[in-house]
Structure formats: C-alpha cells, structure tokens
Design a protein around this motif. Structure first.
Motif, PDB file in Angstrom:
ATOM      1  N   SER A 197     -55.398 -12.373  36.609  1.00 22.45           N
ATOM      2  CA  SER A 197     -55.027 -13.404  35.640  1.00 22.45           C
ATOM      3  C   SER A 197     -53.617 -13.157  35.113  1.00 22.45           C
ATOM      4  O   SER A 197     -53.063 -12.058  35.249  1.00 22.45           O
ATOM      5  CB  SER A 197     -56.030 -13.419  34.480  1.00 22.45           C
ATOM      6  OG  SER A 197     -56.104 -12.144  33.877  1.00 22.45           O
ATOM      7  N   LYS A 198     -53.033 -14.153  34.509  1.00 18.54           N
ATOM      8  CA  LYS A 198     -51.679 -14.045  33.967  1.00 18.54           C
ATOM      9  C   LYS A 198     -51.657 -13.034  32.820  1.00 18.54           C
ATOM     10  O   LYS A 198     -52.534 -13.046  31.950  1.00 18.54           O
ATOM     11  CB  LYS A 198     -51.217 -15.408  33.463  1.00 18.54           C
ATOM     12  CG  LYS A 198     -49.783 -15.417  32.957  1.00 18.54           C
ATOM     13  CD  LYS A 198     -49.386 -16.807  32.489  1.00 18.54           C
ATOM     14  CE  LYS A 198     -47.962 -16.795  31.948  1.00 18.54           C
ATOM     15  NZ  LYS A 198     -47.550 -18.148  31.480  1.00 18.54           N
ATOM     16  N   PRO A 199     -50.675 -12.123  32.808  1.00 20.62           N
ATOM     17  CA  PRO A 199     -50.589 -11.142  31.711  1.00 20.62           C
ATOM     18  C   PRO A 199     -50.535 -11.827  30.350  1.00 20.62           C
ATOM     19  O   PRO A 199     -49.797 -12.792  30.158  1.00 20.62           O
ATOM     20  CB  PRO A 199     -49.279 -10.394  32.013  1.00 20.62           C
ATOM     21  CG  PRO A 199     -49.097 -10.539  33.486  1.00 20.62           C
ATOM     22  CD  PRO A 199     -49.626 -11.903  33.816  1.00 20.62           C
ATOM     23  N   ARG A 200     -51.332 -11.285  29.420  1.00 24.40           N
ATOM     24  CA  ARG A 200     -51.423 -11.891  28.086  1.00 24.40           C
ATOM     25  C   ARG A 200     -50.464 -11.276  27.085  1.00 24.40           C
ATOM     26  O   ARG A 200     -50.297 -11.796  25.982  1.00 24.40           O
ATOM     27  CB  ARG A 200     -52.860 -11.736  27.564  1.00 24.40           C
ATOM     28  CG  ARG A 200     -53.915 -12.440  28.392  1.00 24.40           C
ATOM     29  CD  ARG A 200     -55.306 -11.960  28.079  1.00 24.40           C
ATOM     30  NE  ARG A 200     -55.492 -10.558  28.480  1.00 24.40           N
ATOM     31  CZ  ARG A 200     -56.649  -9.910  28.403  1.00 24.40           C
ATOM     32  NH1 ARG A 200     -57.728 -10.546  27.923  1.00 24.40           N
ATOM     33  NH2 ARG A 200     -56.734  -8.657  28.784  1.00 24.40           N
ATOM     34  N   ASN A 201     -49.875 -10.143  27.419  1.00 24.82           N
ATOM     35  CA  ASN A 201     -48.989  -9.438  26.489  1.00 24.82           C
ATOM     36  C   ASN A 201     -48.048  -8.534  27.276  1.00 24.82           C
ATOM     37  O   ASN A 201     -48.138  -8.424  28.507  1.00 24.82           O
ATOM     38  CB  ASN A 201     -49.828  -8.635  25.477  1.00 24.82           C
ATOM     39  CG  ASN A 201     -50.858  -7.753  26.170  1.00 24.82           C
ATOM     40  OD1 ASN A 201     -50.514  -6.952  27.047  1.00 24.82           O
ATOM     41  ND2 ASN A 201     -52.130  -7.901  25.797  1.00 24.82           N
ATOM     42  N   GLU A 248     -49.755  -5.788  29.500  1.00 23.44           N
ATOM     43  CA  GLU A 248     -50.266  -6.213  30.804  1.00 23.44           C
ATOM     44  C   GLU A 248     -49.111  -6.503  31.771  1.00 23.44           C
ATOM     45  O   GLU A 248     -49.250  -6.319  32.988  1.00 23.44           O
ATOM     46  CB  GLU A 248     -51.196  -7.413  30.634  1.00 23.44           C
ATOM     47  CG  GLU A 248     -52.474  -7.015  29.905  1.00 23.44           C
ATOM     48  CD  GLU A 248     -53.467  -8.151  29.695  1.00 23.44           C
ATOM     49  OE1 GLU A 248     -53.175  -9.297  30.125  1.00 23.44           O
ATOM     50  OE2 GLU A 248     -54.542  -7.900  29.101  1.00 23.44           O
ATOM     51  N   GLU A 249     -47.984  -6.918  31.233  1.00 22.79           N
ATOM     52  CA  GLU A 249     -46.782  -7.054  32.063  1.00 22.79           C
ATOM     53  C   GLU A 249     -46.350  -5.686  32.582  1.00 22.79           C
ATOM     54  O   GLU A 249     -45.922  -5.558  33.743  1.00 22.79           O
ATOM     55  CB  GLU A 249     -45.650  -7.692  31.254  1.00 22.79           C
ATOM     56  CG  GLU A 249     -45.872  -9.166  30.930  1.00 22.79           C
ATOM     57  CD  GLU A 249     -44.780  -9.714  30.022  1.00 22.79           C
ATOM     58  OE1 GLU A 249     -43.775  -9.010  29.786  1.00 22.79           O
ATOM     59  OE2 GLU A 249     -44.940 -10.856  29.546  1.00 22.79           O
ATOM     60  N   LEU A 250     -46.476  -4.660  31.734  1.00 23.04           N
ATOM     61  CA  LEU A 250     -46.146  -3.296  32.165  1.00 23.04           C
ATOM     62  C   LEU A 250     -47.083  -2.831  33.279  1.00 23.04           C
ATOM     63  O   LEU A 250     -46.656  -2.185  34.243  1.00 23.04           O
ATOM     64  CB  LEU A 250     -46.223  -2.329  30.977  1.00 23.04           C
ATOM     65  CG  LEU A 250     -44.987  -2.225  30.088  1.00 23.04           C
ATOM     66  CD1 LEU A 250     -45.264  -1.303  28.905  1.00 23.04           C
ATOM     67  CD2 LEU A 250     -43.789  -1.722  30.885  1.00 23.04           C
ATOM     68  N   ASN A 251     -48.371  -3.152  33.134  1.00 22.32           N
ATOM     69  CA  ASN A 251     -49.322  -2.836  34.203  1.00 22.32           C
ATOM     70  C   ASN A 251     -48.851  -3.450  35.525  1.00 22.32           C
ATOM     71  O   ASN A 251     -48.863  -2.799  36.575  1.00 22.32           O
ATOM     72  CB  ASN A 251     -50.711  -3.391  33.868  1.00 22.32           C
ATOM     73  CG  ASN A 251     -51.559  -2.433  33.051  1.00 22.32           C
ATOM     74  OD1 ASN A 251     -51.873  -1.339  33.496  1.00 22.32           O
ATOM     75  ND2 ASN A 251     -51.924  -2.841  31.851  1.00 22.32           N
ATOM     76  N   GLN A 252     -48.448  -4.685  35.435  1.00 21.20           N
ATOM     77  CA  GLN A 252     -47.969  -5.394  36.617  1.00 21.20           C
ATOM     78  C   GLN A 252     -46.724  -4.726  37.190  1.00 21.20           C
ATOM     79  O   GLN A 252     -46.612  -4.519  38.410  1.00 21.20           O
ATOM     80  CB  GLN A 252     -47.676  -6.847  36.236  1.00 21.20           C
ATOM     81  CG  GLN A 252     -47.543  -7.803  37.392  1.00 21.20           C
ATOM     82  CD  GLN A 252     -47.425  -9.238  36.904  1.00 21.20           C
ATOM     83  OE1 GLN A 252     -46.550  -9.576  36.104  1.00 21.20           O
ATOM     84  NE2 GLN A 252     -48.315 -10.099  37.375  1.00 21.20           N
ATOM     85  N   ASN A 253     -45.795  -4.368  36.322  1.00 23.03           N
ATOM     86  CA  ASN A 253     -44.558  -3.713  36.757  1.00 23.03           C
ATOM     87  C   ASN A 253     -44.835  -2.384  37.451  1.00 23.03           C
ATOM     88  O   ASN A 253     -44.211  -2.051  38.467  1.00 23.03           O
ATOM     89  CB  ASN A 253     -43.630  -3.471  35.562  1.00 23.03           C
ATOM     90  CG  ASN A 253     -43.114  -4.744  34.921  1.00 23.03           C
ATOM     91  OD1 ASN A 253     -42.936  -4.807  33.721  1.00 23.03           O
ATOM     92  ND2 ASN A 253     -42.911  -5.775  35.721  1.00 23.03           N
TER      93      ASN A 253
END
Length: 257
Positions: free
Chosen positions: A99-103, A106-111
C-alpha cells in the motif's frame, strides 16, 4: 639391525602422516571460514558483509551504507526532534509494503528495502523509533514475535533488520539535550538464540562488532542474532528500526483480524 630400523620407520611415517593431515585440516577450515554461508534466516544477504574504519571486531553479517538519504527535503524534515519523539511514543507499527506509505517512516521502509533482495518476498515490515539516553546500556536481545513467544514459546524471527540514524545529533542546530556526547553504538555478535549472552562480554569480547551511530547511516544486519546498543553518555540517540518479516506478527495479525 634391520628390525631396529623398521622400528623407527613406522613412528616416523606416522608422524609425517599426522602432520600432513593436520595441514590439510587447517587448510580446509580456512576455506570454510572464507566461504561461510549466510544464516538460513538471511540467506538472501549476498551483497556483502560490511566492515569499515569505524567498525571493530570479527566480521558478522551486516552491511553499512553511509550518506544513505539523498533527498535533502526529507533529510531536513527528519531534523525535527518532535517527529522522532512522536514516533517513539506511538510504538511499533506494521506496513505491508504494497500500500502507499502513510508517513515518512513508511517512506523510509521503502527507501531502505525497495532495492534489496531481502524485501522482495516480504509479507511486510515492522518498524518503530528508539531513543536512548544516559540511562545505562541496552541489554543483549534478538528481535522476535514477542506475543507468539510469550503465549506459545514459538521463536519467530525477522528475515533481516535495519537501523537508520536520520537525526543529526552532532549538528550545531541540535539542542544540547539532543546532542550525543558519546556512546550509543550498535553492538553485533555472530550468535543466535542457542548462545548464552552472559558470555559475550567475558569470553567472547573480541567477537563483538561495534558500529558508531553516524548521521545518515543505515546498518543492515541479521536481527535474529544477538545485538544491543551501548550506553549514551550525554544527550539522546534517535534511531529508526525496521524489520523485514515473512509473517505478520501476532500483535498486528489480531488487529487485522
């Protein structure tokens, strides 16, 4: 005389054979040490084992990535200590990775995991923020599904973990309360749940790998093995922690159910 000579030949040949066998055994052991396979829980870690001038101790499974975040606007946002304090207060969270990062976390997790093999087949990511102050060293521990362990003695560990130091503790813009004077290092050791952590600081001291909490540094490591954070000797040490999971931890599975 001939019989006496034969009496000497046998022990000499035996000694030569023992010496050659010993040399072959040592050579074989050295070859094994140079080609140690990754732990079954982290068999996807094939991109290297980090060691740099700020790392001391025997090699264990980890990778250090310095100057990790290149998005300056995101890095600037992470210099807000309140953002970190709020993350600490909210406890651990779960993101499915699809799912789209909510904060920003979660963007850091993606990075961190988007381009790494460990994240490709993950069910999701458990993440949280830590803050360490001058209150003694952290204890040796392994990351696991705490609810499953407490309720049924099941030891379910992550595939791999990461620690990111996104707050600049040494910056002149940081308040004195947030600036690290010393300590707050990550300690790793190549030992799993079968090993006794009481031995680490006594008879296995030389095996401990110490990694400094440098700004904008990510450490990828096997969080199913023992690790800890050393005592912070002034100020606070913020860190973002993320675990790649092949299962949904019980605490989040119940919420989803």
């Amino acid at each position: 005389m001939p019989s006496n000579r034969q009496d000497f030949v046998g022990p000499i040949l035996l000694a030569i054979f023992a010496y050659l066998a010993s040399m072959l055994t040592r050579a074989f052991q050295r070859s094994l040490e140079q080609n140690v396979p990754a732990d079954p829980l982290s068999e996807l870690v094939i991109q290297g084992r980090g060691k740099n001038k700020q790392t001391k101790g025997r090699l264990v499974e980890h990778v250090i990535i310095d100057n990790f975040m290149t998005d300056q606007s995101k890095l600037n946002k992470l210099q807000d200590s309140k953002l970190w304090e709020d993350c600490v207060a909210s406890g651990s969270k779960w993101w499915d990775g699809k799912s789209k990062p909510r904060n920003i976390w979660e963007e850091l997790n993606q990075n961190i995991w988007n381009q790494r093999l460990e994240g490709k087949d993950a069910i999701g990511f458990e993440y949280w923020c830590d803050v360490f102050m001058d209150n003694g060293p952290g204890t040796w521990h392994i990351d696991k599904d705490e609810v499953a362990f407490e309720q049924s003695d099941k030891l379910i560990t992550p595939i791999m973990g990461a620690m990111y130091y996104g707050f600049n503790h040494t910056s002149s813009s940081s308040s004195d309360n947030n600036r690290i004077i010393g300590g707050g290092h990550l300690h790793l050791i190549n030992a799993d749940f079968r090993d006794n952590p009481l031995e680490f600081d006594v008879v296995r001291k030389d095996e401990i790998v110490e990694i400094s909490p440098d700004f904008n540094r990510v450490v990828i490591f096997n969080s199913s093995k023992w690790h800890r954070v050393t005592r912070v000797t002034g100020g606070k040490r913020y860190a973002f922690v993320s675990n790649v999971n092949s299962h949904v931890p019980e605490v989040f599975a119940k919420k989803q159910g």
